[in-house]
Design a protein around this motif. Structure first.
Motif, PDB file in Angstrom:
ATOM      1  N   GLN A 185      -1.633 -17.488  32.331  1.00  0.00           N
ATOM      2  CA  GLN A 185      -0.189 -17.542  32.598  1.00  0.00           C
ATOM      3  C   GLN A 185       0.417 -18.871  32.118  1.00  0.00           C
ATOM      4  OE1 GLN A 185       0.726 -16.309  36.702  1.00  0.00           O
ATOM      5  NE2 GLN A 185      -1.098 -14.997  36.676  1.00  0.00           N
ATOM      6  N   ARG A 186      -0.455 -19.883  31.897  1.00  0.00           N
ATOM      7  CA  ARG A 186       0.040 -21.182  31.413  1.00  0.00           C
ATOM      8  C   ARG A 186       0.419 -21.142  29.941  1.00  0.00           C
ATOM      9  NH1 ARG A 186      -1.889 -26.125  34.139  1.00  0.00           N
ATOM     10  NH2 ARG A 186      -2.052 -25.327  36.232  1.00  0.00           N
ATOM     11  N   GLN A 187      -0.184 -20.222  29.218  1.00  0.00           N
ATOM     12  CA  GLN A 187      -0.031 -20.242  27.766  1.00  0.00           C
ATOM     13  C   GLN A 187       1.430 -20.139  27.333  1.00  0.00           C
ATOM     14  OE1 GLN A 187      -2.365 -21.340  25.955  1.00  0.00           O
ATOM     15  NE2 GLN A 187      -3.705 -21.328  27.761  1.00  0.00           N
ATOM     16  N   TYR A 188       2.174 -19.318  28.046  1.00  0.00           N
ATOM     17  CA  TYR A 188       3.592 -19.134  27.719  1.00  0.00           C
ATOM     18  C   TYR A 188       4.354 -20.466  27.766  1.00  0.00           C
ATOM     19  CZ  TYR A 188       8.255 -17.014  27.787  1.00  0.00           C
ATOM     20  OH  TYR A 188       9.549 -16.652  27.504  1.00  0.00           O
ATOM     21  N   PHE A 189       3.998 -21.296  28.726  1.00  0.00           N
ATOM     22  CA  PHE A 189       4.655 -22.603  28.856  1.00  0.00           C
ATOM     23  C   PHE A 189       4.185 -23.538  27.748  1.00  0.00           C
ATOM     24  CE2 PHE A 189       4.887 -20.614  32.967  1.00  0.00           C
ATOM     25  CZ  PHE A 189       6.159 -20.929  33.393  1.00  0.00           C
ATOM     26  N   TYR A 190       2.869 -23.585  27.558  1.00  0.00           N
ATOM     27  CA  TYR A 190       2.307 -24.521  26.568  1.00  0.00           C
ATOM     28  C   TYR A 190       2.839 -24.244  25.169  1.00  0.00           C
ATOM     29  CZ  TYR A 190      -1.059 -25.937  30.177  1.00  0.00           C
ATOM     30  OH  TYR A 190      -1.639 -26.406  31.320  1.00  0.00           O
TER      31      TYR A 190
ATOM     32  N   ASN B  45       5.501 -23.224  24.278  1.00  0.00           N
ATOM     33  CA  ASN B  45       6.904 -23.618  24.164  1.00  0.00           C
ATOM     34  C   ASN B  45       7.102 -25.101  24.513  1.00  0.00           C
ATOM     35  OD1 ASN B  45       8.760 -21.270  23.431  1.00  0.00           O
ATOM     36  ND2 ASN B  45       7.312 -20.337  24.857  1.00  0.00           N
ATOM     37  N   ASP B  46       5.997 -25.846  24.417  1.00  0.00           N
ATOM     38  CA  ASP B  46       6.016 -27.300  24.624  1.00  0.00           C
ATOM     39  C   ASP B  46       6.414 -27.729  26.028  1.00  0.00           C
ATOM     40  OD1 ASP B  46       5.186 -27.780  22.001  1.00  0.00           O
ATOM     41  OD2 ASP B  46       7.259 -27.586  21.264  1.00  0.00           O
ATOM     42  N   TRP B  47       6.107 -26.898  26.999  1.00  0.00           N
ATOM     43  CA  TRP B  47       6.299 -27.321  28.391  1.00  0.00           C
ATOM     44  C   TRP B  47       5.024 -28.000  28.857  1.00  0.00           C
ATOM     45  CZ3 TRP B  47      10.172 -26.288  32.290  1.00  0.00           C
ATOM     46  CH2 TRP B  47      11.353 -25.749  31.756  1.00  0.00           C
ATOM     47  N   GLU B  48       5.218 -29.024  29.684  1.00  0.00           N
ATOM     48  CA  GLU B  48       4.089 -29.725  30.273  1.00  0.00           C
ATOM     49  C   GLU B  48       4.020 -29.335  31.746  1.00  0.00           C
ATOM     50  OE1 GLU B  48       2.571 -34.326  30.472  1.00  0.00           O
ATOM     51  OE2 GLU B  48       4.572 -33.913  29.669  1.00  0.00           O
ATOM     52  N   ILE B  49       2.809 -29.033  32.216  1.00  0.00           N
ATOM     53  CA  ILE B  49       2.615 -28.690  33.634  1.00  0.00           C
ATOM     54  C   ILE B  49       1.704 -29.761  34.215  1.00  0.00           C
ATOM     55  CG2 ILE B  49       1.711 -26.980  35.255  1.00  0.00           C
ATOM     56  CD1 ILE B  49       2.223 -24.821  33.124  1.00  0.00           C
ATOM     57  N   ILE B  50       2.232 -30.555  35.153  1.00  0.00           N
ATOM     58  CA  ILE B  50       1.390 -31.624  35.701  1.00  0.00           C
ATOM     59  C   ILE B  50       1.145 -31.396  37.192  1.00  0.00           C
ATOM     60  CG2 ILE B  50       2.053 -33.339  33.961  1.00  0.00           C
ATOM     61  CD1 ILE B  50       3.985 -34.544  35.878  1.00  0.00           C
ATOM     62  N   ASP B  51       0.009 -31.911  37.673  1.00  0.00           N
ATOM     63  CA  ASP B  51      -0.312 -31.796  39.095  1.00  0.00           C
ATOM     64  C   ASP B  51       0.675 -32.620  39.917  1.00  0.00           C
ATOM     65  OD1 ASP B  51      -2.480 -30.207  38.615  1.00  0.00           O
ATOM     66  OD2 ASP B  51      -3.992 -31.756  39.038  1.00  0.00           O
TER      67      ASP B  51
ATOM     68  N   GLY C 283      26.589 -26.699  32.736  1.00  0.00           N
ATOM     69  CA  GLY C 283      25.692 -26.138  31.734  1.00  0.00           C
ATOM     70  C   GLY C 283      25.767 -24.624  31.640  1.00  0.00           C
ATOM     71  N   ARG C 284      25.071 -24.121  30.618  1.00  0.00           N
ATOM     72  CA  ARG C 284      25.113 -22.692  30.322  1.00  0.00           C
ATOM     73  C   ARG C 284      23.711 -22.127  30.269  1.00  0.00           C
ATOM     74  NH1 ARG C 284      28.790 -22.205  25.121  1.00  0.00           N
ATOM     75  NH2 ARG C 284      26.770 -22.796  24.237  1.00  0.00           N
ATOM     76  N   CYS C 285      23.648 -20.842  29.972  1.00  0.00           N
ATOM     77  CA  CYS C 285      22.334 -20.215  29.871  1.00  0.00           C
ATOM     78  C   CYS C 285      21.707 -20.592  28.532  1.00  0.00           C
ATOM     79  CB  CYS C 285      22.454 -18.705  29.965  1.00  0.00           C
ATOM     80  SG  CYS C 285      20.837 -17.910  29.974  1.00  0.00           S
ATOM     81  N   GLU C 286      20.593 -21.299  28.591  1.00  0.00           N
ATOM     82  CA  GLU C 286      19.911 -21.690  27.355  1.00  0.00           C
ATOM     83  C   GLU C 286      18.520 -21.079  27.313  1.00  0.00           C
ATOM     84  OE1 GLU C 286      20.743 -25.053  25.492  1.00  0.00           O
ATOM     85  OE2 GLU C 286      22.432 -25.671  26.756  1.00  0.00           O
ATOM     86  N   ASP C 287      18.006 -20.993  26.103  1.00  0.00           N
ATOM     87  CA  ASP C 287      16.652 -20.461  25.911  1.00  0.00           C
ATOM     88  C   ASP C 287      15.690 -21.630  25.743  1.00  0.00           C
ATOM     89  OD1 ASP C 287      14.344 -19.177  25.221  1.00  0.00           O
ATOM     90  OD2 ASP C 287      15.239 -17.951  23.634  1.00  0.00           O
ATOM     91  N   TYR C 288      14.883 -21.877  26.751  1.00  0.00           N
ATOM     92  CA  TYR C 288      13.915 -22.976  26.701  1.00  0.00           C
ATOM     93  C   TYR C 288      12.541 -22.501  26.237  1.00  0.00           C
ATOM     94  CZ  TYR C 288      17.597 -25.142  29.471  1.00  0.00           C
ATOM     95  OH  TYR C 288      18.807 -25.615  29.913  1.00  0.00           O
ATOM     96  N   PHE C 289      12.448 -21.221  25.877  1.00  0.00           N
ATOM     97  CA  PHE C 289      11.169 -20.632  25.444  1.00  0.00           C
ATOM     98  C   PHE C 289      11.362 -19.851  24.138  1.00  0.00           C
ATOM     99  CE2 PHE C 289      10.882 -21.462  29.913  1.00  0.00           C
ATOM    100  CZ  PHE C 289       9.593 -21.907  30.108  1.00  0.00           C
ATOM    101  N   PRO C 290      11.761 -20.576  23.084  1.00  0.00           N
ATOM    102  CA  PRO C 290      12.079 -19.871  21.833  1.00  0.00           C
ATOM    103  C   PRO C 290      10.859 -19.230  21.168  1.00  0.00           C
ATOM    104  CG  PRO C 290      12.226 -22.259  21.523  1.00  0.00           C
ATOM    105  CD  PRO C 290      12.023 -22.031  22.987  1.00  0.00           C
ATOM    106  N   ASN C 291       9.651 -19.744  21.450  1.00  0.00           N
ATOM    107  CA  ASN C 291       8.457 -19.174  20.824  1.00  0.00           C
ATOM    108  C   ASN C 291       7.950 -17.972  21.623  1.00  0.00           C
ATOM    109  OD1 ASN C 291       6.107 -18.544  19.558  1.00  0.00           O
ATOM    110  ND2 ASN C 291       5.124 -20.536  19.845  1.00  0.00           N
ATOM    111  N   GLN C 292       8.256 -16.794  21.129  1.00  0.00           N
ATOM    112  CA  GLN C 292       7.910 -15.561  21.845  1.00  0.00           C
ATOM    113  C   GLN C 292       6.692 -14.854  21.253  1.00  0.00           C
ATOM    114  OE1 GLN C 292       9.267 -14.166  24.730  1.00  0.00           O
ATOM    115  NE2 GLN C 292      10.158 -16.199  24.927  1.00  0.00           N
ATOM    116  N   ASN C 293       6.005 -15.508  20.306  1.00  0.00           N
ATOM    117  CA  ASN C 293       4.858 -14.826  19.694  1.00  0.00           C
ATOM    118  C   ASN C 293       3.581 -14.969  20.520  1.00  0.00           C
ATOM    119  OD1 ASN C 293       6.312 -13.987  17.429  1.00  0.00           O
ATOM    120  ND2 ASN C 293       6.246 -16.112  16.668  1.00  0.00           N
TER     121      ASN C 293
END
Ligand code: DAV
Length: 370
Positions: free
Chosen positions: A270-275, A277-283, A360-370
């Motif tokens: 489930q982390r892959q979708y974030f990674y 798209n250049d999201w960082e998940i930290i403890d 602010g508005r609705c933005e797409d923070y996950f443009p990489n959908q592949n």
């Protein structure tokens, strides 16, 4: 009074208008299936119910009022709910329960997505009518903002079939619970769509929803069909024996950065979708306390239940020194809020609030959908 505009697409854009809950008349509800599954087996709340002690209610309200004033001082408009009589039973054609809960935390009931505020189905019988506490505000917003969409999800029947009977015991043991929750065997069944609003994180075009005790897969599917322009993701967090509400488990701080509870890690796949798209998940940092305050449903991880005021500023409970320190080191300005004595009413800073307006508005923070 400023003109009301309902608009909030995520958890971090500059906050301008918010609802802060009240501890008034808050009750510990009598036993019922979904609630029992959440109360830890060794909790001081097992086996007691009724109105909470008045001195604790007064102290809770003192802190919530202070929090509201602090936000007002920062230029944020604050509204408060109108309590109903929580000593009254909830009676429907399908069930009866002797008392209600309260009007804390608003985050559990109201889901703001853009110009819409959606009343969640809820999954506890004692919280079935809680939306009524927010109706005076929602009515007012509806009159003042011609673009505001006031929506309510279908009220659930919450018959006994809505809950797995295996959970009707206070002697299951933590090991068994961890095994069940890791397998996604939760107290709620798939009888009908169920969700609490606090299981949903808003990340612009993406909504991340925790599948757990208070939200089932049908609830998540309902949210997807209701918001067809969003991408809705079901997530779960093995390691949590009592999984309700995502906001002490997975906390977005700004675009690209999330805190994850180190005892409740998002599974690798489930982390892959974030990674990607250049999201960082930290403890998240450790909580400062070894146990919750008296008569509290929540775990010590309310430490990470922070309220983001804008992408540079975060409100943290003032005794949660490790969490504050971590945010400080990450470059955030930390606003300390004294709220621990109000934790018992259902949560921390994020829980005790519900968004009305963020810039602010609705933005797409996950443009990489592949
Ligand atoms: O860790 O007990 C609390 C979340 C309350 N909204 C926990 C979850």
């Amino acid at each position: 009074m400023e003109k009301t505009i309902v608009n909030s697409w995520n958890e971090w854009d500059p906050l301008k208008h918010v609802i802060v809950g009240l501890a008034t008349d808050c009750h510990i509800p009598p036993p019922e299936p979904a609630l029992d599954a959440k109360v830890p087996e060794d909790s001081d709340m097992r086996g007691i119910w009724g109105k909470r002690p008045q001195e604790m209610i007064d102290r809770g309200n003192e802190l919530l009022d202070q929090f509201a004033e602090q936000l007002t001082g920062l230029g944020i408009r604050v509204d408060r709910p109108t309590p109903i009589d929580f000593s009254k039973p909830v009676i429907t054609p399908d069930f009866y329960t002797e008392s209600q809960f309260g009007c804390m935390p608003p985050r559990d009931v109201l889901l703001t997505v853009g110009n819409e505020i959606l009343e969640a189905t809820m999954s506890y019988r004692c919280r079935w009518f809680e939306y009524l506490c927010y109706r005076p505000l929602l009515k007012k917003y509806w009159v003042e903002d011609p673009n505001f969409r006031h929506e309510a999800a279908p009220k659930p029947r919450l018959t006994d079939d809505a809950y797995h009977k295996d959970y009707l015991s206070d002697k299951i043991g933590v090991d068994k619970r961890l095994e069940w929750t890791a397998k996604k065997f939760f107290v709620t069944t798939e009888q009908e769509p169920l969700f609490d609003a606090a299981d949903v994180l808003r990340l612009g075009k993406d909504l991340v929803v925790q599948h757990g005790f208070t939200t089932n897969l049908k609830g998540i599917e309902w949210i997807q069909r209701h918001f067809p322009n969003h991408r809705v993701h079901a997530v779960n967090f093995p390691g949590d024996p009592y999984p309700i509400h995502i906001d002490a488990t997975f906390t977005p701080l700004k675009p690209g950065l999330l805190l994850n509870n180190p005892q409740r890690k998002l599974p690798e796949e489930q982390r892959q979708y974030f990674y990607k798209n250049d999201w960082e998940i930290i403890d998240a940092a450790q909580p400062a306390h070894n146990s919750p305050p008296p008569l509290c449903y929540s775990s010590t991880w309310l430490s990470m239940n922070v309220l983001v005021l804008n992408p540079k500023t975060v409100c943290v409970e003032k005794t949660e020194v490790y969490q504050a320190d971590q945010l400080d080191k990450l470059g955030f300005e930390v606003v300390e809020v004294d709220l621990r004595d109000a934790y018992a009413f259902g949560g921390g800073l994020h829980c005790s609030t519900a968004d009305v307006y963020r810039e602010g508005r609705c933005e797409d923070y996950f443009p990489n959908q592949n």
